[in-house]
Design a protein around this motif. Sequence first.
Motif: not given
Length: 191
Positions: A49-52, A114-117
């Motif tokens: 994904s874009k987040e990954a 918003s997207y950091l794991d």
Amino acid sequence: MTQPREVREAIMSAALVVFTEYTYGGTAMAPLAERAGVAVGSIYRHFPSKEALGNAVYRRWKTRLGAHVIDSVAADVADEPIRARFGRMWRGMVAFAVEHPDAFAFLELQQHQSYLDAENAALTERIYAAAGELISAGQARGEIRPGDPTVLMSLAYGAFIGMCASMRGSGLDEERLALSENAVWDLLRCP
């Protein structure tokens, strides 16, 4: 690019440039793929994904920035003034920002919440903790003003980010570097 590692590196490099230019949120995958010289599907073969992808780019560069911060404040020599350790940390961060301007802009001039794991959140927290420990050590020695170490560290780092943002493209000469370091130290030191 025939090796998966080469493709992954091309994607990571392109992502840094494109995320910096358009922001993470403003980046579509097609221009990123074009910059990397790959098909959009190739990106998704390496990153689900874009987040990954965003997390991988963030982790790579935040780890490198963190090394500059953590290494510079880690040594606690009993007779070494906190001011000297602060100077090493400041100049280490400057070195990173000068050597890797796109990475610094991506890391510090954009919002990532918003997207950091969890792994990246913990990495960021370790870096802040190392800087906070320097503030606390300085307070214990009477070299840094009393107050919440997190607030003092945030003020110092905010000044650093602002300085780097204002100097982006124009460079940072020795005079400006010394002025900024001394001004922030004056903010922190015990009056």
